[in-house]
Design an enzyme around this catalytic site. Sequence first.
Site, short mmCIF file in Angstrom:
data_model
loop_
_atom_site.label_atom_id
_atom_site.label_comp_id
_atom_site.label_asym_id
_atom_site.label_seq_id
_atom_site.Cartn_x
_atom_site.Cartn_y
_atom_site.Cartn_z
CE LYS A 254 47.00 40.15 39.60
NZ LYS A 254 45.66 39.78 39.09
CG ASP B 45 48.06 36.71 42.40
OD1 ASP B 45 47.95 35.57 41.94
OD2 ASP B 45 47.12 37.51 42.50
#
Length: 357
Positions: free
Chosen positions: A70, A197
């Site tokens: 990401k 995350d």
Amino acid sequence: MSTRVCLAPVVVSTSSTSKTSTPCRLRDHRGHRPVVAIGASARRLSALTVTRAAPSGQGVDARRFFSPSKINLFLRITARRPDGFHDLASLFHVVDLGDDMSFAKSSSETKDTLICNDPTIPTDESNLVIKALNLFRAKTGIEQYFWIELDKKVPHGAGLGGGSGNAATTLFAANELCGRPATEADLLEWSGEIGSDISVFFSNGAAYCTGRGEIVENVEPPLDLGTEMLLVKPPMGCSTPAIFKALDLDGRSTADPLALLKAIGDDGCSEAVCINDLEAPAFTVLPELAELKESLKQATADKNTIVFMSGSGSTIVIVGDDDVPAFVAEDETLFKAPTRLITRKPGEWYVPTLDRR
């Protein structure tokens, strides 16, 4: 409803029960039957079963999954909390730089076996892959152990969430191999117990995160998925605790995160929008990182690129061009990789856009 999230050598690891933390929930997220995404060069979603040699020398049916990473298109630190953590507001987006993972059910009744091509990556219970499997067993009550092969391509200490992507992919894969005893909503809720995350990867690929990172909301992709991007990382990584320790709250941006979210959706990336409050402390800890960013800006200025750091570093993101600047190409110590934004539908896993064979 808001989404809650708490955002080579062969080593055999013995699993244990994972710790308890804040559960995660995703706005308007439903559990669906998973579809397997395969390989770094996959062009469509399909299931793949391959026969590999297990450490014992016996053949096993292994399923391959792509494990994405990401970037943070903007990252605001909004407050320091009484518990010592920080509140943030960030637009995360999953990208198609990722690792390849293979999973198979193990005949062992006591331990998982994790194999990794990178000898610097621990393969014991400190690895998020093993933590994810411990979590899956604890939540489902299924005492199944696994053989896992991790072909690592995402650098660590990069601000790209490669380890979190591995954990999310592991939860998805274990659920698939065990007959889908859990919904995706369950997997997302559980994932916050082992990392901040991880739950982002159970979004649709674009997620606005607030709180400590534990509140995740699906948003529409703010940029065309075909937007050219280049990731460049120096050999040194960034320690997240060290970056936060160096953070000067008085030196943060004052921009309204919701205004940033609207602006990037309306007008795309710009220097005014792609703010990262962790850049300044990261550049204090690693002055070479500031120099790299400036050099990348100068080298791509004629292409109207936007250049910023992802997460707590040390990866620098170039949006608007994926040609490797000459000075980067000549420096073998720099990691460089073109990438694209990617999304997924509920019940499906991520598929990379670029062919990196």
